[in-house]
Design a protein around this motif. Structure first.
Motif, PDB file in Angstrom:
ATOM      1  N   ASN B 252       0.830  -1.183   0.000  1.00 54.51           N
ATOM      2  CA  ASN B 252       0.000   0.000   0.000  1.00 54.51           C
ATOM      3  C   ASN B 252       0.879   1.254   0.000  1.00 54.51           C
ATOM      4  OD1 ASN B 252      -1.881   1.925   0.299  1.00 54.51           O
ATOM      5  ND2 ASN B 252      -2.734   1.145   2.220  1.00 54.51           N
ATOM      6  N   PRO B 253       0.813   2.040  -1.047  1.00 53.19           N
ATOM      7  CA  PRO B 253       1.667   3.231  -1.105  1.00 53.19           C
ATOM      8  C   PRO B 253       1.329   4.250  -0.014  1.00 53.19           C
ATOM      9  CG  PRO B 253       0.192   3.125  -3.003  1.00 53.19           C
ATOM     10  CD  PRO B 253       0.032   1.839  -2.266  1.00 53.19           C
ATOM     11  N   GLU B 254       0.197   4.117   0.625  1.00 51.33           N
ATOM     12  CA  GLU B 254      -0.167   5.036   1.695  1.00 51.33           C
ATOM     13  C   GLU B 254       0.638   4.765   2.958  1.00 51.33           C
ATOM     14  OE1 GLU B 254      -3.307   7.321   1.738  1.00 51.33           O
ATOM     15  OE2 GLU B 254      -2.302   7.289  -0.217  1.00 51.33           O
ATOM     16  N   ASN B 255       1.062   3.524   3.111  1.00 48.45           N
ATOM     17  CA  ASN B 255       1.742   3.145   4.344  1.00 48.45           C
ATOM     18  C   ASN B 255       3.225   3.474   4.263  1.00 48.45           C
ATOM     19  OD1 ASN B 255      -0.679   2.229   5.084  1.00 48.45           O
ATOM     20  ND2 ASN B 255      -0.165   0.042   4.932  1.00 48.45           N
ATOM     21  N   LYS B 256       3.614   4.405   5.084  1.00 48.61           N
ATOM     22  CA  LYS B 256       5.020   4.808   5.049  1.00 48.61           C
ATOM     23  C   LYS B 256       5.633   4.628   6.419  1.00 48.61           C
ATOM     24  CE  LYS B 256       4.632   7.969   1.272  1.00 48.61           C
ATOM     25  NZ  LYS B 256       4.369   9.345   0.889  1.00 48.61           N
ATOM     26  N   VAL B 257       6.870   4.206   6.409  1.00 49.07           N
ATOM     27  CA  VAL B 257       7.587   4.017   7.675  1.00 49.07           C
ATOM     28  C   VAL B 257       8.867   4.838   7.627  1.00 49.07           C
ATOM     29  CG1 VAL B 257       8.624   2.361   9.226  1.00 49.07           C
ATOM     30  CG2 VAL B 257       6.694   1.688   7.798  1.00 49.07           C
ATOM     31  N   SER B 258       9.110   5.635   8.683  1.00 50.90           N
ATOM     32  CA  SER B 258      10.381   6.360   8.778  1.00 50.90           C
ATOM     33  C   SER B 258      11.339   5.528   9.598  1.00 50.90           C
ATOM     34  CB  SER B 258      10.202   7.700   9.479  1.00 50.90           C
ATOM     35  OG  SER B 258       9.271   8.454   8.798  1.00 50.90           O
ATOM     36  N   LEU B 259      12.524   5.409   9.074  1.00 52.24           N
ATOM     37  CA  LEU B 259      13.527   4.613   9.773  1.00 52.24           C
ATOM     38  C   LEU B 259      14.737   5.470  10.053  1.00 52.24           C
ATOM     39  CD1 LEU B 259      13.377   1.482   7.504  1.00 52.24           C
ATOM     40  CD2 LEU B 259      12.368   1.719   9.760  1.00 52.24           C
ATOM     41  N   GLN B 260      15.350   5.181  11.177  1.00 53.19           N
ATOM     42  CA  GLN B 260      16.556   5.906  11.503  1.00 53.19           C
ATOM     43  C   GLN B 260      17.678   4.900  11.669  1.00 53.19           C
ATOM     44  OE1 GLN B 260      16.733   7.700  15.313  1.00 53.19           O
ATOM     45  NE2 GLN B 260      18.128   9.310  14.629  1.00 53.19           N
ATOM     46  N   ALA B 261      18.752   5.125  10.940  1.00 52.51           N
ATOM     47  CA  ALA B 261      19.869   4.180  11.018  1.00 52.51           C
ATOM     48  C   ALA B 261      20.620   4.399  12.310  1.00 52.51           C
ATOM     49  CB  ALA B 261      20.809   4.384   9.848  1.00 52.51           C
ATOM     50  N   CYS B 262      20.920   3.310  12.999  1.00 54.74           N
ATOM     51  CA  CYS B 262      21.723   3.506  14.196  1.00 54.74           C
ATOM     52  C   CYS B 262      23.053   2.787  14.103  1.00 54.74           C
ATOM     53  CB  CYS B 262      20.960   3.111  15.443  1.00 54.74           C
ATOM     54  SG  CYS B 262      20.366   1.448  15.411  1.00 54.74           S
ATOM     55  N   LYS B 263      23.245   2.019  13.086  1.00 51.68           N
ATOM     56  CA  LYS B 263      24.554   1.411  12.896  1.00 51.68           C
ATOM     57  C   LYS B 263      24.698   1.058  11.435  1.00 51.68           C
ATOM     58  CE  LYS B 263      27.366  -2.312  14.704  1.00 51.68           C
ATOM     59  NZ  LYS B 263      27.216  -3.623  15.308  1.00 51.68           N
ATOM     60  N   ILE B 264      25.735   1.562  10.832  1.00 51.51           N
ATOM     61  CA  ILE B 264      25.925   1.291   9.411  1.00 51.51           C
ATOM     62  C   ILE B 264      27.290   0.663   9.249  1.00 51.51           C
ATOM     63  CG2 ILE B 264      26.021   2.275   7.106  1.00 51.51           C
ATOM     64  CD1 ILE B 264      24.532   4.700   8.338  1.00 51.51           C
ATOM     65  N   ASN B 265      27.315  -0.396   8.487  1.00 56.27           N
ATOM     66  CA  ASN B 265      28.586  -1.071   8.274  1.00 56.27           C
ATOM     67  C   ASN B 265      28.629  -1.480   6.823  1.00 56.27           C
ATOM     68  OD1 ASN B 265      30.921  -2.400   8.549  1.00 56.27           O
ATOM     69  ND2 ASN B 265      30.114  -4.100   9.763  1.00 56.27           N
ATOM     70  N   SER B 266      29.505  -0.847   6.065  1.00 53.53           N
ATOM     71  CA  SER B 266      29.497  -1.153   4.646  1.00 53.53           C
ATOM     72  C   SER B 266      30.898  -1.502   4.174  1.00 53.53           C
ATOM     73  CB  SER B 266      28.945   0.016   3.852  1.00 53.53           C
ATOM     74  OG  SER B 266      29.588   1.189   4.260  1.00 53.53           O
ATOM     75  N   LYS B 267      30.937  -2.317   3.135  1.00 55.57           N
ATOM     76  CA  LYS B 267      32.214  -2.803   2.621  1.00 55.57           C
ATOM     77  C   LYS B 267      32.163  -2.795   1.107  1.00 55.57           C
ATOM     78  CE  LYS B 267      33.267  -6.051   6.306  1.00 55.57           C
ATOM     79  NZ  LYS B 267      32.768  -7.353   6.696  1.00 55.57           N
ATOM     80  N   ILE B 268      33.307  -2.508   0.533  1.00 49.12           N
ATOM     81  CA  ILE B 268      33.434  -2.693  -0.906  1.00 49.12           C
ATOM     82  C   ILE B 268      34.581  -3.662  -1.108  1.00 49.12           C
ATOM     83  CG2 ILE B 268      33.890  -1.577  -3.108  1.00 49.12           C
ATOM     84  CD1 ILE B 268      32.944   1.023  -1.867  1.00 49.12           C
ATOM     85  N   ARG B 269      34.309  -4.776  -1.731  1.00 47.51           N
ATOM     86  CA  ARG B 269      35.366  -5.776  -1.903  1.00 47.51           C
ATOM     87  C   ARG B 269      35.423  -6.212  -3.356  1.00 47.51           C
ATOM     88  NH1 ARG B 269      36.431  -4.262   2.306  1.00 47.51           N
ATOM     89  NH2 ARG B 269      36.572  -5.308   4.304  1.00 47.51           N
ATOM     90  N   PRO B 270      36.612  -6.327  -3.915  1.00 44.48           N
ATOM     91  CA  PRO B 270      36.720  -6.826  -5.293  1.00 44.48           C
ATOM     92  C   PRO B 270      36.633  -8.351  -5.294  1.00 44.48           C
ATOM     93  CG  PRO B 270      38.873  -6.270  -4.434  1.00 44.48           C
ATOM     94  CD  PRO B 270      37.900  -5.952  -3.348  1.00 44.48           C
ATOM     95  N   ARG B 271      36.139  -8.865  -6.394  1.00 44.01           N
ATOM     96  CA  ARG B 271      36.022 -10.320  -6.491  1.00 44.01           C
ATOM     97  C   ARG B 271      36.195 -10.670  -7.968  1.00 44.01           C
ATOM     98  NH1 ARG B 271      30.963 -13.551  -6.602  1.00 44.01           N
ATOM     99  NH2 ARG B 271      29.979 -11.547  -6.493  1.00 44.01           N
ATOM    100  N   ILE B 272      36.940 -11.721  -8.214  1.00 45.90           N
ATOM    101  CA  ILE B 272      37.088 -12.165  -9.596  1.00 45.90           C
ATOM    102  C   ILE B 272      36.106 -13.299  -9.815  1.00 45.90           C
ATOM    103  CG2 ILE B 272      38.657 -13.025 -11.347  1.00 45.90           C
ATOM    104  CD1 ILE B 272      39.808 -10.578 -10.323  1.00 45.90           C
ATOM    105  N   LYS B 273      35.232 -13.070 -10.777  1.00 40.89           N
ATOM    106  CA  LYS B 273      34.248 -14.107 -11.042  1.00 40.89           C
ATOM    107  C   LYS B 273      34.248 -14.337 -12.542  1.00 40.89           C
ATOM    108  CE  LYS B 273      29.386 -15.056 -10.618  1.00 40.89           C
ATOM    109  NZ  LYS B 273      28.099 -14.393 -10.734  1.00 40.89           N
ATOM    110  N   ASP B 274      34.551 -15.558 -12.906  1.00 41.01           N
ATOM    111  CA  ASP B 274      34.640 -15.899 -14.329  1.00 41.01           C
ATOM    112  C   ASP B 274      35.541 -14.921 -15.060  1.00 41.01           C
ATOM    113  OD1 ASP B 274      32.762 -17.646 -13.524  1.00 41.01           O
ATOM    114  OD2 ASP B 274      31.072 -16.437 -14.266  1.00 41.01           O
ATOM    115  N   ASN B 275      36.725 -14.696 -14.499  1.00 36.04           N
ATOM    116  CA  ASN B 275      37.687 -13.808 -15.131  1.00 36.04           C
ATOM    117  C   ASN B 275      37.196 -12.374 -15.293  1.00 36.04           C
ATOM    118  OD1 ASN B 275      40.190 -14.646 -15.489  1.00 36.04           O
ATOM    119  ND2 ASN B 275      39.808 -15.749 -17.409  1.00 36.04           N
ATOM    120  N   GLU B 276      36.199 -12.051 -14.516  1.00 35.08           N
ATOM    121  CA  GLU B 276      35.679 -10.699 -14.632  1.00 35.08           C
ATOM    122  C   GLU B 276      35.672 -10.072 -13.246  1.00 35.08           C
ATOM    123  OE1 GLU B 276      31.894  -8.354 -16.523  1.00 35.08           O
ATOM    124  OE2 GLU B 276      31.759 -10.488 -16.082  1.00 35.08           O
ATOM    125  N   LEU B 277      35.987  -8.809 -13.228  1.00 34.67           N
ATOM    126  CA  LEU B 277      36.072  -8.119 -11.940  1.00 34.67           C
ATOM    127  C   LEU B 277      34.677  -7.681 -11.505  1.00 34.67           C
ATOM    128  CD1 LEU B 277      38.022  -6.921  -9.809  1.00 34.67           C
ATOM    129  CD2 LEU B 277      37.921  -4.827 -11.124  1.00 34.67           C
TER     130      LEU B 277
END
Lengths: 385, 392, 374, 528
Positions: B252-277
């Protein structure tokens, strides 16, 4: 008998002499003095910037709306004009606190001595009051403009000249005493910084812009920033501060900024076999590497040498420009004549009377020795990924 | 004895001859709170300085804000020269080291930043921990002259805005000169800076607002991120939690929830998959629910899962948009290259020179895991409780 | 010949010198390696070994231990302190010649330390003050210290260490909180053997500055425990270096450090504690003056001591004054411009450390190992 | 030249000095001769009382007593000396005279008549003079070349009072007085041991002052005691009026400002020092005891620390160290920061300081110097003024001058705060002596701060420390537990070590008996 007579006469003397003293609250302190010539009325206009007393306890703020008032009056002589101020001023003006004297453009072009006479003769005015010429406006209007952070603009002007000398090194300050000396001594002419009012988007500010060269008591022309700096290099005592921007050794489109730590100029005139006067100028300057606009590695011995050379050339060029300009204006602001009179009084006596005949084609020989000393926080140039 | 006399004479001479070179009386100084560099139309460099007036402790508080600053400017061939030309109309010695804000003008960033770097890092008076921003669609003078409510001056105001939005909203990341510099000098990452602009408020007064993030490549600004894209950048870089998002529940597009982040943990990692980065981007976020709009008629656990899914989608879309923008502009502001150099150093040695060409086509794999922790003071939607209570 | 000279030397011990405690030896050694290494070494190592520089600092623990063992072996095997020791091992002619070289080197190092520090100050703190005044001021202090004798100097060193050492660690601790990113240490261990060994040599060569030990150890009142003192010095040095390098890398990243003249100083400038304590660089420099004055005075003192040997003098503290003039001139020459100083820092100094403070002692070590005294 | 005449004193003939040999002469048998000699020696001494009288009736013997008025107990003289002498001999003579051989009146008087506890005999004039000027009474009897000395010393003295300079809240409040005997008694009362020794010296060629050297025999290092004794022996001076005279004569570094001897008015503090093996010198006429050797850190120890709980005491001791640095460095730091290192000040503070300094005519250095000098003046004035006016001066000075100076725009507010704070911090040091050094050095720091900023302060600091470490107090390095590090001792300097851990005395060169207590768990068998 003798003693009591002496004592009683002493006491009488004290009581009988009228009190010349003044209460502080009966006076007003003049910070800036300005003089101009009103051609229409054929009269002098004397204006003064008077500081209002500050309430005690540090309750003043830097930007008090009206920390000062500017009053002005006209008169047939400068002195009379100044005294005429009391016609509109219920306080006794005190001159010894003045920090800047402002010379109107009109009077500077007419005859600076007219003003200077009244200033120098007056015992109440200290001889170390700074002097500026104002162009494009009258001293009165100039003093009405506030300088940022310093409500008393007359005080502000001297500070500006001081600080720009430390940071930029363009204009050399001059006091009334020096001005008088240079004006009256043969073989040297004064160079006075020019203050103007510059209009920005919504306000007016005072700016030091160029300097006025005098010749034979009259302002004969203006030196621009570059030329003024050329003059500043040659001020003979030890100078410190200022920067110079030179083209970068690897890319002439870009610039390198060097900070001047100290400069010392030696001017020595000599007369060669043909009877020509040659002025030998030797300048030694120390500088620090301050900024570069390119990412080339400039900090190695080779480039250091190149930069030293370029800087020396640049300084030489500036000095030469200033000298050419002075010769154009026929104003011996560098005091070559006076130098000559010191080194070679005989020759000077011969040519003293038509010095300006010689001055315009004097040859100069400029030698600049520039040394780069240090670079600031970074040792090498910026490397990019 | 003679020796002593000579010694003491020497000491006295030493003391007398030593003037106080570097000393500076405090009332001859002016405290700069903000600096700005731009290039004028004539090609000269102009420097704009915002200077605080001194604050009298005995003044009433109310007087603080009015006209507490002046803005002066100078222009010249180099930044130093321009900044020092300021003194031609300023009767005070400007003290740069108090400046917390460094603004870059629009012309400057689009032309060439290399003229700036050396000045910033060589000059001992520039604080490396001050914050850099780009002026967007407004001249520096306009920004420095406009008001910022409840702040001593606009320079400090912008910073306050920057910090408080980072803590409460989470869109733009503050970047210090040091960070900017590190990003510019480290291979494999391109710098970014938040942008500030001037907007009219209701009473038609100029007020300051943050607007977008500028991204750079080869010392030039090559594009800007809008609010959503900036959020993507934020999720991947922040350490401060507090970001706020609103998610719409799928049914239902009427139903909205506000969220507040209290812990963020993000990573960017390279990976080779089928010879492709492939770049693996993972982002774990813990949320608190701060607001629920609309009537949600669901069991708790299902609701939680729904909200989580919505949040995952939202965050992932932010990140995706940011990555897309970066690849489009060929600006590696997320530091993919850096991540490769850290986790696959050998691979990086091979592709480093070619990175510029390879970057736009690097595949990414975005994975967001969100986790709902608490729902602040009330557990369920207020209406939900009422409704439930009404049911037999 | 040696014996007659020994009489002079023991007279010197009685009248001018004093027994120093082991802790005071520790302080001397810390002051020798600490401040200069703290100031110049991190930049040097990071530019060689990038983000793995801290590993090389740790590795210096082993090479450093070897150097220390070498020194303590020499001390055990020789009867006389340093300049006399040369004569003992090499005979009078080579001994005197070598000590002449050492004299020059000591003066050179003193001037170099002074020049480096004065440049550092004029660059960063008091840009308008002429360097001659700063050099004069620092030399004046050193002169007073030398004149007041080894006993007071040793006590002063203790105070310098009390103040300086905790403060250095505090600086590093506070500095490492300025937006650090641990990931900047990655990739760990990805380093070529060449770079690693270069950095290791550079790290170890600084330990060559422990060389004055060959003199001071003979004044210690407890020679038996000397080794443990030396290892404590080594440990402190390694900890300090590693912590500094780690903090710098974590805060700036290896690429950025490359262009900084004094990375540790840039780190200090970043320190900002609750917006109240910021720009504390001047406090840092002020405390650092202590260490630098100590470091340069030790070599200055040794120069005086060596010349006592060379010229067969009865006392040596009167030499402090003429040497101060030499040092002042040399350091003025060195600080002509930053490039010259950089060249000295990057190239010359390392060679001096390695050649004179490590290789020659190593030679002595070999000699006393194989040709033991009859 | 002839107009320039100098006024000259009229030449007067110097009266002939009494024969020097007279003093060294022995007493003669003839009373009249003795009296004549004494009269000559004591000419122009108006306070001498010489009473001649006769004892015994048959044959009557001439006798006389001499004493200085004011130094003696008149009651004792009249009832215990004069009365028995004039009347008592009669009663004795009847029964016992015969039993005395050869009718030795002198012995009878000495042994049976005089009811005075201290009785001595002297034989020459020098001793006679010495005794009467100490307050004893001399009895001369015709026919004997010996004089009897009756101990009748007493004089008006100040009551034992709480010391004015060292005020304590906990602990004994008794202080020394000007009377040597009371002072030694106060010490003896606290240390009831035979190994507590007090050796008397008489010093001063003219004043003949009693000086007492106190130490505890097997605690104080033997060498140190001997060293001090030999230093005392070498002193040849006309007079000693206070311990201050001796101080400069026996210290190691006479030229140094750093005082190496502690002065205290409190017997309990002296006893604490004695128990730690130090040596105390008391001088008659001075309410101050000198204790040596003292190192600088000990100036920061108040005797009160040991009477209160060790945790608050340690806290206050740390506070004192902190205050010492404040008192030494704060004004110079302020000047350095305000004139050189502007970037160190937080921006908001900077703006306020700039506003308060607006319109102040002096540079900060001059400002600080002016206020510091004013403060020192106020302090000096407060010390010397009568008690009723003293507080008024300090109130006027502190409140009115400070506030008015700020209001008049002569000085800025921060500097007043800084100077006031420095002043308070400098009062925290318990020892007045050490405070003087700090107060003086502060100006040196101020100068160097004005020249080179923080760098200047550090340079001065190094010189300051170098001077400090290069002096020693009776062989003890001046920064003793700190600069040649002694961890065990340091723990009782930086903080106050609790008594249950305070097992050892602070070490001094040559000290043998270092153990002062046993831990409760230790075996009670062995020990001192």
């Amino acid at each position: 008998m003798n003693k009591s007579f002496f004592l009683s006469s002493l006491i009488l003397l004290i009581f009988l002499s009228g009190c010349q003293s003044l209460d502080v609250n009966e006076t007003s302190v003049a910070i800036g003095l300005g003089l101009d010539w009103e051609a229409s009325q054929n009269q002098f206009r004397f204006s003064a910037q008077l500081a209002k007393p500050i309430a005690a306890g540090g309750e003043s703020s830097e930007d008090d709306e009206d920390a000062f008032i500017v009053v002005s009056e006209t008169g047939e002589t400068a002195f009379l004009a100044a005294r005429n101020l009391t016609l509109i001023l219920p306080r006794f003006p005190l001159w010894p606190h003045a920090s800047t004297a402002i010379l109107g453009e009109n009077i500077a072009q007419k005859d600076a001595a007219l003003y200077i006479d009244s200033l120098v003769r007056n015992p109440n005015i200290r001889k170390n009051v700074g002097l500026v010429v104002c162009t494009g406006t009258t001293p009165e209007q100039l003093m009405q403009v506030k300088t940022p952070l310093e409500p008393l603009s007359a005080l502000g002007i001297t500070k500006i000249i001081d600080i720009q000398q430390r940071l930029l090194g363009i204009y050399a300050p001059i006091t009334i005493g020096e001005f008088t000396y240079k004006l009256s001594t043969p073989g040297i002419e004064p160079l006075v910084p020019i203050a103007t009012v510059v209009k920005t988007e919504d306000s007016e500010v005072i700016k030091i812009d160029g300097s006025a060269a005098f010749s034979e008591r009259r302002m004969v022309g203006k030196l621009n920033e570059k030329e003024s700096r050329g003059y500043h290099w040659l001020v003979e005592d030890l100078q410190a501060g200022g920067i110079i921007t030179i083209p970068s050794p690897d890319n002439p489109q870009k610039f390198v900024t060097l900070e001047i730590i100290k400069t010392q100029a030696k001017v020595k005139p000599c007369i060669n076999d043909k009877g020509e006067i040659i002025i030998n100028i030797k300048l030694t300057a120390d500088g620090n590497f301050y900024e570069q606009q390119t990412t080339e590695q400039l900090l190695n011995l080779k480039n250091f040498k190149t930069m030293e050379k370029i800087a020396a050339e640049e300084i030489e060029k500036e000095i030469a420009q200033a000298i050419i300009r002075a010769q154009e204006l026929n104003s011996d602001i560098f005091g070559f004549g006076q130098n000559l009179s010191k080194c070679n009084p005989k020759a000077w006596r011969k040519i003293e009377d038509n010095w300006y005949h010689y001055f315009s084609d004097i040859k100069t020989n400029i030698e600049v020795d520039f040394r780069l000393r240090r670079s600031y926080l970074t040792n090498s140039s910026f490397k990019f990924s | 004895m003679r020796k002593k006399i000579i010694n003491s004479c020497l000491i006295i001479l030493l003391i007398l001859s030593s003037g106080c070179w570097s000393s500076l009386n405090i009332n001859d100084t002016a405290v700069c709170s903000g600096l700005g560099v731009d290039i004028t139309d004539t090609g000269k460099i102009s420097v704009m300085v915002q200077i605080n007036k001194s604050v009298n402790p005995q003044n009433e508080e109310g007087k603080l804000t009015e006209g507490a600053f002046v803005v002066v400017s100078g222009s010249g061939d180099s930044i130093t020269e321009a900044s020092r030309k300021v003194t031609l109309s300023l009767p005070r010695m400007p003290i740069w080291s108090h400046a917390d804000l460094f603004l870059l003008g629009e012309n400057l960033v689009t032309e060439d930043l290399s003229i700036l770097y050396d000045f910033l890092f060589r000059n001992r008076n520039i604080r490396k921990s001050s914050y850099a921003l780009v002026a967007n669609k407004a001249s520096l003078g306009k920004i420095y002259n406009s008001d910022c409510p409840m702040a001593l001056c606009s320079a400090r105001g912008i910073l306050k805005i920057l910090f408080s939005q980072e803590k409460n909203l989470g869109i733009y990341l503050p970047v210090t000169i040091k960070d900017f510099f590190i990003m510019a000098s480290t291979p494999g990452i391109d710098p970014f800076l938040p942008m500030v602009t001037v907007r009219k408020d209701l009473e038609d007064k100029d007020i300051l607002t943050l607007d977008g993030t500028a991204i750079f490549k080869n010392n030039k600004m090559v594009g800007d991120l809008n609010e959503t894209e900036s959020r993507g950048l934020y999720w991947l870089n922040t350490k401060t939690a507090g970001s706020c998002i609103v998610v719409t529940l799928s049914d239902n597009p009427e139903n909205k929830v506000s969220l507040q982040a209290c812990k963020i943990n993000s990573k960017i990692r390279p990976r080779i998959k089928d010879n492709e980065l492939v770049m693996d981007i993972t982002c774990n976020v813990d949320f608190n629910i701060t607001e629920i709009i609309g009537i949600v008629d669901e069991e708790d656990e299902e609701l939680m899962v729904k909200i989580q899914n919505a949040a995952n989608k939202k965050v992932a879309s932010h990140i995706r948009q940011a990555v897309a923008k970066g690849q489009k502009a060929n600006s590696d502001f997320l530091g993919f290259g850096l991540s490769i150099s850290r986790y696959q150093p050998k691979l990086w040695e091979n592709i480093e020179d070619d990175w510029e060409n390879r970057f736009p086509s690097v595949r990414t794999n975005i994975e967001v895991k969100s986790n709902l922790l608490r729902s602040n003071l009330i557990f369920n939607d207020v209406f939900l409780v009422n409704k439930k209570g009404g049911k037999p | 010949m040696v014996k007659t000279r020994l009489i002079f030397y023991y007279l010197g011990v009685i009248y001018n010198l004093y027994r120093i405690s082991n802790f005071q030896i520790f302080c001397f050694m810390i002051i020798l390696v600490g401040p200069v290494a703290f100031l110049e070494q991190p930049g040097r190592v990071i530019s060689i070994a990038a983000q793995n520089a801290w590993l090389t600092s740790l590795a210096a623990l082993f090479s450093g231990a070897l150097i220390i063992l070498m020194f303590s072996f020499i001390i055990k095997k020789s009867e006389n302190p340093f300049p006399y020791l040369l004569e003992e091992h090499f005979g009078i002619i080579i001994g005197k010649f070598l000590s002449l070289i050492y004299l020059l080197v000591f003066l050179f190092i003193t001037s170099y330390t002074l020049a480096l520090f004065v440049n550092f100050i004029t660059n960063n703190v008091l840009p308008d003050t002429p360097i001659s005044i700063l050099i004069g001021g620092l030399l004046f202090v050193g002169y007073i210290i030398i004149k007041s004798g080894l006993e007071s100097f040793a006590r002063l060193c203790e105070i310098i260490v009390y103040i300086g050492l905790p403060f250095s660690f505090l600086i590093i601790f506070l500095g490492s909180f300025q937006t650090p990113d641990i990931a900047r240490l990655l990739p760990i261990g990805y380093i070529s053997v060449k770079d690693f060994s270069l950095a290791l040599v550079s790290n170890t060569s600084v330990l060559g500055r422990l060389f004055p030990l060959l003199t001071f150890a003979y004044f210690a009142n407890n020679t038996a425990k000397l080794n443990s003192v030396l290892f404590k010095v080594l440990l402190t040095y390694i900890t300090l270096m590693t912590a500094t390098v780690l903090a710098i890398i974590v805060v700036f990243g290896a690429n950025t450090v490359d262009i900084l003249a004094f990375p540790i100083f840039s780190l200090v400038r970043l320190i900002d504690i609750s917006e109240f304590i910021n720009n504390v660089d001047i406090v840092f420099i002020g405390i650092w003056v202590l260490g630098i004055v100590g470091a340069l005075t030790i070599f200055w003192f040794l120069a005086c001591f060596v010349s006592q040997y060379i010229f067969n003098l009865k006392e040596f503290d009167f030499l402090a004054a003429p040497f101060s003039l030499i040092i002042a001139t040399t350091s003025l020459l060195m600080s002509q411009n930053i490039i010259i100083l950089n060249i000295i820092t990057k190239h010359l100094v390392i060679y001096i450390y390695v050649l004179l403070f490590i290789l020659i002692p190593f030679f002595i070590f070999l000699k006393s190992l194989f040709y033991s005294r009859v | 030249m002839k107009y320039l005449t100098t006024r000259k004193y009229a030449k007067q003939s110097v009266p002939p000095i009494p024969d020097r040999h007279l003093v060294t002469q022995d007493l003669t048998v003839n009373l009249a001769d003795n009296l004549a000699n004494l009269n000559e020696l004591l000419e122009s001494c108006y306070d001498i009382v010489i009473k001649e009288f006769k004892i015994a009736t048959n044959p009557s013997i001439n006798a006389s007593i001499l004493f200085f008025d004011g130094l003696v107990d008149r009651v004792t003289i009249e009832f215990n000396v004069l009365k028995p002498l004039m009347f008592g001999l009669e009663e004795v003579s009847l029964k016992d005279l015969s039993s005395y051989e050869s009718k030795n009146v002198f012995n009878i008087i000495k042994e049976r008549i005089l009811s005075v506890s201290e009785l001595e005999t002297v034989h020459n004039l020098q001793d006679v003079i010495h005794h009467i000027s100490s307050g004893d009474t001399i009895i001369l009897i015709d026919g004997y070349a010996t004089a009897l000395v009756a101990g009748t010393r007493t004089w008006q003295s100040r009551n034992i009072d709480t010391p004015e300079n060292e005020i304590v809240i906990f602990g004994p409040k008794e202080g020394f007085t000007e009377t040597l005997l009371f002072n030694t008694a106060a010490l003896r009362r606290r240390i009831k041991s035979t190994s507590f020794k007090m050796e008397a010296f008489v010093m001063g060629r003219i004043t003949k002052t009693d000086v007492v050297l106190c130490y505890i025999e097997n605690i104080a290092p033997y060498g140190l005691v001997n060293e001090i004794k030999s230093r005392l022996d070498k002193i040849d001076i006309d007079g000693i009026l206070d311990t201050g005279y001796l101080k400069e004569l026996i210290t190691d570094e006479r030229k140094s400002v750093f005082t190496q001897i502690e002065h205290t008015e409190k017997p309990d503090r002296v006893c604490a020092h004695l128990l730690e093996g130090r040596i105390c010198i008391l001088v008659d006429g001075s309410p101050m005891a000198m204790v040596m050797p003292i190192t600088f850190p000990q100036y920061l120890i108040a005797s009160e620390d040991y009477y209160t709980h060790y945790i608050p005491a340690s806290f206050f001791r740390l506070l004192r160290f902190f205050a010492l640095f404040i008192a030494l460095l704060l004004p110079s730091l302020y000047v350095a920061v305000i004139t050189f290192h502007h970037e160190m000040i937080p921006t908001s503070l900077y703006l306020t300081i700039a506003a308060t300094r607006q319109g102040v005519p002096f540079p900060p250095f001059i400002e600080a110097l002016l206020l510091e000098v004013t403060f020192e003046m106020l302090r000096e004035a407060g010390l010397r003024l009568p008690r009723a006016v003293g507080p008024a001066v300090s109130i006027v000075g502190a409140l009115i001058i400070g506030d008015a100076a700020v209001r008049a725009g002569l000085v800025s507010t921060p500097i007043v705060v800084v100077v006031a704070f420095t002043g308070i911090a400098s009062f925290v040091t318990p020892a007045y002596n050490a405070g003087i050094v700090v107060r003086l050095s502060r100006f040196a720091f101020l100068f160097s701060a004005a020249i080179l900023g923080f760098l200047g302060i550090m340079i001065t600091f190094i010189i300051f420390i170098t001077r400090m470490v290069s002096i020693s107090s009776f062989g003890q390095p001046y920064l003793s537990p700190i600069a040649p590090l002694n961890l065990a001792q340091l723990s009782d300097i930086i903080i106050r070590r609790p008594w249950f851990m305070n097992v050892k005395r602070p070490y001094m060169d040559g000290m043998e008996n270092q153990r002062r207590a046993k831990m409760p768990h230790e075996n009670r068998g062995d020990g001192e």
